[in-house]
Design a protein around this motif. Sequence first.
Motif, PDB file in Angstrom:
ATOM      1  N   PRO A  14      14.908  -5.669 -11.243  1.00  0.00           N
ATOM      2  CA  PRO A  14      14.459  -5.312 -10.083  1.00  0.00           C
ATOM      3  C   PRO A  14      15.429  -4.710  -9.204  1.00  0.00           C
ATOM      4  CG  PRO A  14      14.327  -7.669 -10.987  1.00  0.00           C
ATOM      5  CD  PRO A  14      15.192  -6.810 -11.912  1.00  0.00           C
ATOM      6  N   ILE A  15      14.840  -3.619  -8.423  1.00  0.00           N
ATOM      7  CA  ILE A  15      15.653  -3.056  -7.510  1.00  0.00           C
ATOM      8  C   ILE A  15      15.732  -3.782  -6.219  1.00  0.00           C
ATOM      9  CG2 ILE A  15      15.822  -0.915  -5.931  1.00  0.00           C
ATOM     10  CD1 ILE A  15      13.637   0.405  -8.218  1.00  0.00           C
ATOM     11  N   ARG A  16      17.237  -4.071  -6.079  1.00  0.00           N
ATOM     12  CA  ARG A  16      17.534  -5.213  -4.696  1.00  0.00           C
ATOM     13  C   ARG A  16      17.110  -4.355  -3.309  1.00  0.00           C
ATOM     14  NH1 ARG A  16      16.439  -9.387  -7.559  1.00  0.00           N
ATOM     15  NH2 ARG A  16      17.675  -9.488  -9.478  1.00  0.00           N
ATOM     16  N   ASP A  17      17.775  -3.263  -3.164  1.00  0.00           N
ATOM     17  CA  ASP A  17      17.839  -2.475  -1.863  1.00  0.00           C
ATOM     18  C   ASP A  17      16.384  -1.900  -1.479  1.00  0.00           C
ATOM     19  OD1 ASP A  17      20.615  -3.017  -1.618  1.00  0.00           O
ATOM     20  OD2 ASP A  17      21.033  -1.391  -2.690  1.00  0.00           O
ATOM     21  N   LEU A  18      15.754  -2.430  -0.713  1.00  0.00           N
ATOM     22  CA  LEU A  18      14.280  -2.091  -0.544  1.00  0.00           C
ATOM     23  C   LEU A  18      14.181  -1.848   0.864  1.00  0.00           C
ATOM     24  CD1 LEU A  18      12.495  -5.031  -2.884  1.00  0.00           C
ATOM     25  CD2 LEU A  18      13.213  -2.461  -3.354  1.00  0.00           C
ATOM     26  N   GLN A  19      13.042  -1.071   1.231  1.00  0.00           N
ATOM     27  CA  GLN A  19      12.614  -0.915   2.464  1.00  0.00           C
ATOM     28  C   GLN A  19      10.767  -1.195   2.375  1.00  0.00           C
ATOM     29  OE1 GLN A  19      12.696   3.346   3.643  1.00  0.00           O
ATOM     30  NE2 GLN A  19      12.837   3.763   1.516  1.00  0.00           N
ATOM     31  N   THR A  20      10.225  -1.507   3.591  1.00  0.00           N
ATOM     32  CA  THR A  20       8.809  -1.641   3.537  1.00  0.00           C
ATOM     33  C   THR A  20       8.027  -0.452   4.500  1.00  0.00           C
ATOM     34  OG1 THR A  20       9.196  -4.088   3.626  1.00  0.00           O
ATOM     35  CG2 THR A  20       7.066  -3.039   3.950  1.00  0.00           C
ATOM     36  N   TYR A  21       7.211  -0.058   3.740  1.00  0.00           N
ATOM     37  CA  TYR A  21       6.119   0.784   4.507  1.00  0.00           C
ATOM     38  C   TYR A  21       4.790   0.570   4.416  1.00  0.00           C
ATOM     39  CZ  TYR A  21       9.626   4.783   3.924  1.00  0.00           C
ATOM     40  OH  TYR A  21      10.532   5.604   4.211  1.00  0.00           O
ATOM     41  N   ARG A  22       4.224   0.297   5.468  1.00  0.00           N
ATOM     42  CA  ARG A  22       2.875  -0.303   5.541  1.00  0.00           C
ATOM     43  C   ARG A  22       2.497  -1.505   4.489  1.00  0.00           C
ATOM     44  NH1 ARG A  22      -0.055   2.757   8.800  1.00  0.00           N
ATOM     45  NH2 ARG A  22       0.587   4.715   9.305  1.00  0.00           N
ATOM     46  N   GLY A  23       3.539  -2.492   4.573  1.00  0.00           N
ATOM     47  CA  GLY A  23       3.478  -3.655   3.731  1.00  0.00           C
ATOM     48  C   GLY A  23       3.665  -3.709   2.379  1.00  0.00           C
ATOM     49  N   ALA A  24       3.988  -2.445   1.952  1.00  0.00           N
ATOM     50  CA  ALA A  24       4.492  -2.160   0.527  1.00  0.00           C
ATOM     51  C   ALA A  24       6.051  -1.923   0.277  1.00  0.00           C
ATOM     52  CB  ALA A  24       3.851  -1.195  -0.200  1.00  0.00           C
ATOM     53  N   ARG A  25       6.792  -2.406  -0.436  1.00  0.00           N
ATOM     54  CA  ARG A  25       8.108  -2.488  -0.936  1.00  0.00           C
ATOM     55  C   ARG A  25       8.519  -1.252  -1.722  1.00  0.00           C
ATOM     56  NH1 ARG A  25      10.000  -8.209  -2.593  1.00  0.00           N
ATOM     57  NH2 ARG A  25       7.909  -8.221  -3.570  1.00  0.00           N
ATOM     58  N   PHE A  26       9.334  -0.538  -1.158  1.00  0.00           N
ATOM     59  CA  PHE A  26      10.011   0.553  -1.902  1.00  0.00           C
ATOM     60  C   PHE A  26      11.428   0.767  -2.070  1.00  0.00           C
ATOM     61  CE2 PHE A  26       5.871   1.695  -0.260  1.00  0.00           C
ATOM     62  CZ  PHE A  26       5.129   2.400  -1.108  1.00  0.00           C
ATOM     63  N   THR A  28      15.254   1.911  -1.256  1.00  0.00           N
ATOM     64  CA  THR A  28      15.444   2.572   0.020  1.00  0.00           C
ATOM     65  C   THR A  28      15.775   4.245  -0.160  1.00  0.00           C
ATOM     66  OG1 THR A  28      17.886   1.949  -0.678  1.00  0.00           O
ATOM     67  CG2 THR A  28      16.730   0.574   0.872  1.00  0.00           C
ATOM     68  N   TRP A  29      15.899   4.657  -1.316  1.00  0.00           N
ATOM     69  CA  TRP A  29      16.226   6.109  -1.518  1.00  0.00           C
ATOM     70  C   TRP A  29      14.712   6.837  -1.487  1.00  0.00           C
ATOM     71  CZ3 TRP A  29      13.622   7.107  -5.871  1.00  0.00           C
ATOM     72  CH2 TRP A  29      13.709   6.195  -7.024  1.00  0.00           C
ATOM     73  N   VAL A  30      13.549   5.998  -1.325  1.00  0.00           N
ATOM     74  CA  VAL A  30      12.286   6.838  -1.366  1.00  0.00           C
ATOM     75  C   VAL A  30      11.959   6.989   0.098  1.00  0.00           C
ATOM     76  CG1 VAL A  30       9.770   6.260  -1.623  1.00  0.00           C
ATOM     77  CG2 VAL A  30      11.617   5.639  -3.488  1.00  0.00           C
ATOM     78  N   LYS A  31      11.560   8.562   0.316  1.00  0.00           N
ATOM     79  CA  LYS A  31      10.786   8.910   1.315  1.00  0.00           C
ATOM     80  C   LYS A  31       9.566   8.865   1.061  1.00  0.00           C
ATOM     81  CE  LYS A  31      15.297   8.881   3.195  1.00  0.00           C
ATOM     82  NZ  LYS A  31      15.609   7.784   4.119  1.00  0.00           N
ATOM     83  N   LEU A  32       8.675   8.857   1.926  1.00  0.00           N
ATOM     84  CA  LEU A  32       7.036   8.791   1.950  1.00  0.00           C
ATOM     85  C   LEU A  32       6.895  10.463   1.594  1.00  0.00           C
ATOM     86  CD1 LEU A  32       5.356   6.152   4.176  1.00  0.00           C
ATOM     87  CD2 LEU A  32       5.872   6.035   1.800  1.00  0.00           C
ATOM     88  N   GLY A  33       7.517  11.205   2.362  1.00  0.00           N
ATOM     89  CA  GLY A  33       7.204  12.812   2.056  1.00  0.00           C
ATOM     90  C   GLY A  33       7.528  13.193   0.746  1.00  0.00           C
ATOM     91  N   ARG A  34       8.209  12.557   0.020  1.00  0.00           N
ATOM     92  CA  ARG A  34       8.676  13.071  -1.459  1.00  0.00           C
ATOM     93  C   ARG A  34       7.919  12.254  -2.501  1.00  0.00           C
ATOM     94  NH1 ARG A  34      13.487  16.116  -1.150  1.00  0.00           N
ATOM     95  NH2 ARG A  34      14.397  16.027   0.786  1.00  0.00           N
ATOM     96  N   LEU A  35       6.989  11.285  -2.000  1.00  0.00           N
ATOM     97  CA  LEU A  35       6.463  10.324  -3.128  1.00  0.00           C
ATOM     98  C   LEU A  35       5.222  10.806  -3.802  1.00  0.00           C
ATOM     99  CD1 LEU A  35       6.394   7.309  -4.015  1.00  0.00           C
ATOM    100  CD2 LEU A  35       5.034   6.575  -2.333  1.00  0.00           C
ATOM    101  N   LEU A  36       5.466  10.740  -5.119  1.00  0.00           N
ATOM    102  CA  LEU A  36       4.452  10.924  -6.080  1.00  0.00           C
ATOM    103  C   LEU A  36       3.892   9.739  -6.957  1.00  0.00           C
ATOM    104  CD1 LEU A  36       5.426  14.347  -7.165  1.00  0.00           C
ATOM    105  CD2 LEU A  36       3.540  14.285  -5.586  1.00  0.00           C
TER     106      LEU A  36
END
Length: 207
Positions: A14-26, A28-36
């Motif tokens: 499990p990835i421990r360092d997380l952030q939340t976008y619109r209720g979904a966890r990602f 921390t190194w993920v930027k929405l503008g780079r997500l596929l």
Amino acid sequence: MSQIFGVLSLPLEPIRDLQTYRGARFPTWVKLGRLLVTGPPGSGKSTLINRLHGWPEEGYIDLTLKGWWKAQSLTLRPREIHLGLPFVGHGAGLTLFEPAWCDHWRSLEIDLDRVRYPPHRRHFLSVDWRARYSFEFLLPTAERIFAWRRERARRGTHPIDAELDEAQIRQQLTLFALTAQHFHQNGLRVYIRRETQDWAPWGFVGR
């Protein structure tokens, strides 16, 4: 900690360092503008992209083509993409919902050595193509996908759901998991999401 995808076991944690976008966890190194977001048919890709208010149209990339990372279909993100995967005996990549794969899925052999990868960054001012995108592989269990697609088949929205085969779904999961592992081993930014631990993202252990 291993996770099973079809018939394949992958070393994940499990990835421990997380952030939340619109209720979904990602991660921390993920930027929405780079997500596929990719995955087999019926895995929930469109649902996730809609939740993120991402680009509504699906994209496609043939991983056997040099320069796929510069494809026009990847310029608008976050978005859902379909992968053309390399198989022995086929010059171009195949998606796992087209007839060429669906009619022969039991005998086709994937050939990941033919996947093309972006060049490594050569100097400070050059584009770091291997870090340009964050790939999410959305890989629920075969049982979950089968149930979702069976419900979708009742609505008649996707012709591919007319003939459901749980063994075929397991093979699709196996192939996507192998591809995710290959991406990771070749330096792309990739993680896996499934329903365990409340849909939290998982990362690979080591190379």
